[in-house]
Design a protein around this motif. Structure first.
Motif, PDB file in Angstrom:
ATOM      1  N   ALA A  65      92.304 -25.573 117.628  1.00  0.00           N
ATOM      2  CA  ALA A  65      92.923 -26.500 116.678  1.00  0.00           C
ATOM      3  C   ALA A  65      93.247 -25.829 115.349  1.00  0.00           C
ATOM      4  CB  ALA A  65      92.011 -27.703 116.452  1.00  0.00           C
ATOM      5  N   THR A  66      92.395 -24.908 114.914  1.00  0.00           N
ATOM      6  CA  THR A  66      92.599 -24.260 113.616  1.00  0.00           C
ATOM      7  C   THR A  66      93.444 -23.003 113.702  1.00  0.00           C
ATOM      8  OG1 THR A  66      90.554 -22.976 113.832  1.00  0.00           O
ATOM      9  CG2 THR A  66      90.396 -25.138 112.750  1.00  0.00           C
ATOM     10  N   ARG A 408     100.416 -27.998 120.648  1.00  0.00           N
ATOM     11  CA  ARG A 408      98.983 -28.239 120.462  1.00  0.00           C
ATOM     12  C   ARG A 408      98.582 -29.679 120.790  1.00  0.00           C
ATOM     13  NH1 ARG A 408      96.616 -23.834 117.900  1.00  0.00           N
ATOM     14  NH2 ARG A 408      98.014 -22.518 116.677  1.00  0.00           N
ATOM     15  N   THR A 428      88.126 -30.148 118.680  1.00  0.00           N
ATOM     16  CA  THR A 428      89.552 -30.330 118.392  1.00  0.00           C
ATOM     17  C   THR A 428      89.755 -31.291 117.229  1.00  0.00           C
ATOM     18  OG1 THR A 428      90.160 -29.897 120.697  1.00  0.00           O
ATOM     19  CG2 THR A 428      91.749 -31.105 119.358  1.00  0.00           C
ATOM     20  N   ASP A 432      91.300 -30.441 113.492  1.00  0.00           N
ATOM     21  CA  ASP A 432      92.513 -31.082 112.990  1.00  0.00           C
ATOM     22  C   ASP A 432      92.284 -32.591 112.940  1.00  0.00           C
ATOM     23  OD1 ASP A 432      94.988 -31.954 112.243  1.00  0.00           O
ATOM     24  OD2 ASP A 432      96.062 -31.184 113.992  1.00  0.00           O
ATOM     25  N   SER A 434      93.781 -34.777 111.410  1.00  0.00           N
ATOM     26  CA  SER A 434      94.989 -35.571 111.156  1.00  0.00           C
ATOM     27  C   SER A 434      95.551 -36.200 112.429  1.00  0.00           C
ATOM     28  CB  SER A 434      96.074 -34.684 110.526  1.00  0.00           C
ATOM     29  OG  SER A 434      96.564 -33.721 111.455  1.00  0.00           O
ATOM     30  N   ARG A 435      95.072 -35.767 113.608  1.00  0.00           N
ATOM     31  CA  ARG A 435      95.635 -36.267 114.856  1.00  0.00           C
ATOM     32  C   ARG A 435      94.546 -36.932 115.707  1.00  0.00           C
ATOM     33  NH1 ARG A 435      99.269 -31.713 117.674  1.00  0.00           N
ATOM     34  NH2 ARG A 435      99.954 -33.576 118.823  1.00  0.00           N
TER      35      ARG A 435
END
Length: 549
Positions: A65-66, A408, A428, A432, A434-435
């Motif tokens: 994720a990063t 992603r 994950t 992130d 934001s998702r």
């Protein structure tokens, strides 16, 4: 000259410099000097897992994720042994991890003390590289090397064994400074590749997971559109390497060489990009690429070129930079590319419509038809969701009805071993936030990684866990049935059923302090998935399904 400090403080300084803001671990006595130092480092969070399998899986999801190596702290020989499946998964999925384990105090290693073991010997078969740190002044250099090696193509897990007394030393060591690491440049021999690709009359592209890892989806789309090339995902792909709704998307190749060859036979030129050897699951005595096809292969790992099949033009270099150069060179060279795309789009649309109609016709009460269940999950997903898939047979069906375009948006591991899905989903979402993240899991896979739910509850990670509950190891039954017809089999399936008792995963979730719901029908599943992705806390959805036909 670098800063002088103690070994453990040098370790923390390098972690910060390498972008590490979380340590995933399960501690023990041999890690106490490190965890004690972390107590004075509020900028680096320690994320606790209650089993090393979950720890490794969380780190794997976080690294993906990063886009940078994740850091793991395991406990001595036993903890390392528990985490070895995570090494295998990271190696298969090319995930950059730096993993440490505390070794026993060197002053009594000769006495074979409790907890000690051959850490390097355990890790070496499954790690990209191993370090046996024996001197405080070597730790900073070796740790720097570990991060560099983990991220270099092909990325993977790197292990360091660090004695506990070494980290307790007060003798000053120099903090090794971070070096500039050049990116993989554009591949050579583009002229030959351009000539072969532009001359193709029925071109195909195989989009491997190297495309998604290198952030090269847009560049591959440009190449595909310039050629009008049908583009297939590699078998059991770990990420989104080509937009699922694109007219040129031909779906995923099956994980059997003979079936791959059949799908590729109509094409005169096959461009294989970032694909690790196709990794077929069941043996068939043929190569995956048709003998009459001209093959162009691009990979960031030069050892991948021609590894398992003949290659006519090999390109070793950065995937994104090379695809960008190819797209520029190929633009406008194939006049009928738009017509090819139109024809391919009609075939893709018909394929999707057929599967969609079959799935909708199977909607009904629980236990759900497996295709209907997969379709309902896909129907409930928001557009920006990330799907973590570890559902084996249900996962194959999910890929038939799931259309993911954004890079992603898919996390999977061709493994390796089972049990990574829960931890990967947690990592994950942490990587992130934001998702929304939805993990679609088989019931067997869930049982392998169940301890990860503890971390989800403790850190209130808002992940939706969807358990496809058929009470069996269906993939093994399917495999057995493919080897010999049911009519010739005389015995029962041995060791392939998970009931009785019938597993109720809502009770499991309750034990870990996670809210749960059991699905009553397909429409209920659509609604619950859609609402769950807006929740600020984790949710487990138990989906009773019938056996797969």
């Amino acid at each position: 000259m670098g800063t002088l400090t103690t070994p453990v403080q040098a370790m923390l300084a390098i972690l910060r410099d390498e972008g590490v803001d979380r340590v995933f671990g399960n501690p023990g006595t041999t890690e106490l000097p490190f965890t004690d130092a972390l107590a004075e480092a509020p900028d680096i969070e320690y994320v606790l897992g209650v089993h090393e399998g979950s720890v490794m899986a969380m780190a794997d999801g976080y690294a993906r994720a990063t886009g940078r190596p994740a850091f793991v702290s395991l406990h001595v020989a036993a903890g390392l042994a528990n985490g070895l499946v995570g090494f295998l998964n990271a190696t298969r999925s090319r995930t950059p991890l730096v993993i440490t384990a505390g070794q026993q105090d060197r002053r009594h290693m000769v006495q074979d003390p409790m907890l000690s073991g051959d850490l390097v010997g355990l890790a070496k078969p499954v790690a990209k590289h191993v370090f046996d740190v024996q001197h405080g002044h070597d730790l900073p250099i070796m740790l720097r090397r570990a991060f560099a090696i983990a991220a270099a193509p092909p990325a993977g897990p790197v292990f360091l064994s660090i004695p506990m007394d070494l980290l307790a030393e007060q003798a000053p060591v120099e903090v090794a400074e971070r070096s500039h690491r050049p990116a993989w440049g554009r591949a050579a021999d583009l002229d030959r590749a351009v000539a072969v690709l532009a001359a193709a009359t029925r071109p195909a592209i195989v989009a491997g997971d190297g495309v998604g890892r290198d952030g090269a989806v847009a560049e591959l789309v440009a190449v595909a559109e310039a050629l009008g090339a049908v583009t297939y995902h590699q078998p059991m792909h770990d990420g989104v390497d080509f937009p699922g709704s694109h007219p040129l998307h031909g779906g995923a190749l099956p994980p059997v060489n003979a079936a791959i060859r059949e799908r590729l036979t109509p094409h005169d030129v096959v461009f294989v990009v970032g694909c690790h050897a196709f990794m077929a699951h069941h043996y068939t005595p043929v190569a995956p690429v048709p003998p009459d096809a001209t093959v162009v292969q691009l990979d960031s790992d030069q050892h991948e070129i021609g590894r398992n099949f003949r290659v006519d033009v090999g390109l070793a270099g950065g995937i994104r930079t090379t695809l960008a150069a190819l797209a520029d060179r190929l633009a406008g060279t194939v006049p009928d590319a738009p017509d090819r795309a139109t024809a391919a789009g009609a075939i893709a649309a018909a394929r999707r419509a057929k599967v969609d109609a079959m799935a909708r016709a199977a909607y009904g009460p629980a236990p759900l038809d497996p295709l209907a269940a997969a379709h309902a999950v896909a129907a409930g997903l928001p557009a920006d969701a990330v799907v973590v898939e570890e559902a084996i047979t249900s996962g194959v069906l999910l890929r038939e009805v799931l259309t993911l375009d954004r890079p992603r948006s898919l996390v999977h591991t061709v493994g390796g071993g089972l049990g990574s899905g829960i931890g990967a989903a947690i990592g994950t979402r942490l990587g992130d936030p934001s998702r929304p993240v939805v993990a679609v899991l088989g019931d067997g896979c869930t049982l392998f990684g169940l301890q990860g739910l503890w971390s989800a509850a403790r850190y209130r990670v808002p992940v939706t866990f969807v358990v496809m509950n058929n009470g069996e190891y269906r993939t093994l039954k399917n495999t057995l049935d493919s080897w010999q017809s049911r009519s010739t089999r005389t015995g029962q399936y041995i060791g392939l059923d998970l009931d009785p008792p019938v597993l109720d995963f809502t009770r499991v979730a309750e034990f870990f302090g996670i809210e749960a719901v059991r699905i009553t029908d397909a429409d209920h599943l659509v609604d619950v998935v859609a609402k769950a992705t807006e929740s600020p806390t984790p949710l487990l959805i138990d989906v009773p399904i019938t056996g797969h036909s």
